[in-house]
Design an enzyme around this catalytic site. Structure first.
Site: not given
Ligand code: 5GP
Ligand code: MN
Ligand code: MN
Length: 485
Positions: A94, A202, A205, A333, A385, A389, A408, A410, A484
């Site tokens: 992505d 994605h 929020e 990221h 979620m 954050s 970027h 958790a 979401k």
């Molecule tokens: P990635 O880009 O690797 O898919 O996700 C980035 C980060 O977004 C994940 O490592 C996770 O910590 C965080 N994340 C995933 N889903 C949610 C969400 O629904 N809300 C928030 N605030 N963070 C999320």
């Molecule tokens: Mn991402």
């Molecule tokens: Mn992505």
């Protein structure tokens, strides 16, 4: 020892050079995080350290976990003058997935008063879900213009405000995009996807600021305890994925093009030990072509987040006419960028891959807008979620240590399959609703995969990033509404 790691200090671990490694590897994280890190992520980090032209070290951020070829949460810089490479798996599928955060000037109580209506309106206004299209159809030259112009193109088309651009990396437009190297299939996939979130991870929020952790930087960012902010996490949709796939198919043996006999010779772009590390020298024909297409993908993601911002502003204009949704910052990221860094005692242009890692410029960096020059760059980090954050700021130490990079998110602690086995989407939504977090989604399966329990402890990850000096925590936020993918 832990996966063969040698402790350097409380938050930094080294993998010395062995085998074909050209540089050592560095893992940033607390003992607890490093202990729990998958072997596969460490193996991948070691593989990255074997790639031609890599400079200083292959690095893993505290949120690291395994990905395609490179770990997610991986940072690696390459010198084009020494055969350095660009890798599709090092950017991530992505392309320019990222986060942007908007201020609202509203309080948590303002949101709570209209939470149900706001959740429904956001869900309705911003299309979400895998493969889901939107209401904007790109016609004629518009696709190429979008791929060249990014968020700047979107603002020119009336999506958002000129003032937004100063708060986006590269002022909203990555130079050097070559839309001509983006395949018809990639364009076709994007034709109706501008202004959409996409699936799974994605989100859109609404969060409230529970805690300001650095008063000066918090004030400079316009953050106040009790205020609501909006966080948008998405990327380049089908277009970015297709660019990655197209180049992997072309450069990796066993791909369709190769089976057709187009290239019978051994593939110079496929280094051992892992075919997922497929790459091309930066200074090669396919390398330049991929970089041009990838930069078009970056612009696509910047335009996408800009259009979504416009849609969100429309919703707020209806429900909260007095609110002003100013952009705090937008940071990608999943990228490979040409940047100036001090390495081996001299300033050089390096191609820095950040895959599931954000840039984190320290105070005074010339690429920051004047309004952020004194604080350092806002570093936007998702948790999950159901948990916190964070908003952090880049540091001078981080610039020196990690090519100005930080975590970027958790980071996953469970694979998607394992998360689906353990959680039921409906249950997760109900539990969160009970705790005052409103989820809106088309996909229960996506919710199970993204359940808060599938992620590492965000507080531990942030404490590690801060402890390692990569960034300073400025604010801790908590979700109120999550649309979401
Ligand atoms: P990635 O880009 O690797 O898919 O996700 C980035 C980060 O977004 C994940 O490592 C996770 O910590 C965080 N994340 C995933 N889903 C949610 C969400 O629904 N809300 C928030 N605030 N963070 C999320
Ligand atoms: Mn991402
Ligand atoms: Mn992505």
């Amino acid at each position: 020892t832990l996966h063969g790691l040698i402790r350097h200090d409380d938050f930094q671990w080294h993998l010395p050079m062995t085998g074909d490694m050209r540089v050592p590897a560095i893992v940033y994280g607390s003992l607890e995080l490093v202990r729990a890190m998958e072997d596969q992520a460490l193996t991948q980090l070691r593989n990255v350290a074997c790639l031609p032209g890599i400079v200083r070290a292959a690095m893993a951020m505290p949120d690291a976990h395994s990905g395609y070829g490179f770990p997610i949460g991986g940072v690696a810089a390459f010198d084009p003058a020494r055969g350095g490479v660009v890798s599709m798996g090092g950017v991530g599928f992505d392309i320019a997935c990222g986060v942007r955060t908007l201020l609202t000037g509203l309080t948590r109580d303002d949101i709570l008063a209209r939470r149900e209506a706001l959740a429904d309106a956001l869900f309705h206004a911003v299309p979400s879900g895998v493969g889901q299209g939107g209401r904007i159809i790109l016609k004629g030259d518009e696709m190429a213009q979008m791929l060249e112009g990014g968020a700047a193109w979107a603002v020119g088309r009336g999506y958002g405000l000129p003032a937004d651009l100063a708060r986006i990396e590269d002022h909203g437009r990555m130079p050097g995009a070559m839309p001509g190297h983006v395949s018809p299939r990639a364009r076709e996939r994007m034709r109706d996807q501008l202004g959409t979130l996409g699936g799974g991870n994605h989100y859109l929020e609404v969060q409230w600021i529970e805690r300001i952790l650095d008063a000066d930087k918090g004030a400079a960012f316009g953050l106040r305890e009790g205020d609501a902010v909006i966080s948008i996490h998405c990327g380049s949709r089908g277009l970015g994925h297709q660019i990655g796939q197209d180049f992997i198919d072309e450069l990796a043996p066993g791909s369709k093009a190769r089976r057709k006999g187009k290239a019978a010779a051994p593939n110079p772009y496929l280094p051992v030990p892992d075919r997922e590390l497929v790459c091309a020298p930066i200074d090669s024909e396919p390398g330049r072509r991929y970089l041009g297409a990838m930069r078009a993908g970056i612009n696509c993601a910047l335009a996408n987040r800009q259009v979504i911002t416009h849609l969100v502003r429309g919703v707020f204009a209806d429900l909260f006419p007095a609110a002003r949704l100013d952009l705090l910052y937008d940071v990608s990221h999943n990228t490979c960028r040409a940047e100036r860094h001090l390495a081996e005692g001299k300033e050089q242009t390096l191609f820095v891959h950040r895959k599931g890692a954000t840039r984190a410029l320290g105070p005074g960096h010339p690429e920051l807008p004047d309004t952020l020059r004194a604080t350092g760059q806002p570093v936007l980090v998702g948790g999950s979620m159901g948990t916190a954050s964070y908003i952090l700021a880049g540091t001078a130490e981080g610039e020196a240590r990690s090519f100005a990079s930080a975590c970027h998110g958790a980071g996953r602690s469970l694979s998607r399959t394992e998360a689906r086995r353990r959680f039921k989407g409906r249950d997760v939504v109900d539990t969160l609703q009970h705790h005052g977090i409103f989820i809106r989604t088309f996909s229960d399966r996506g919710i199970a995969e993204e359940a808060p329990g599938a992620y590492k402890d965000i507080d531990e990850v942030i404490a590690s990033a801060a402890g390692a000096g990569l960034a300073v925590p400025v604010a801790r936020t908590h979700p109120l509404i999550c649309v979401k993918g």
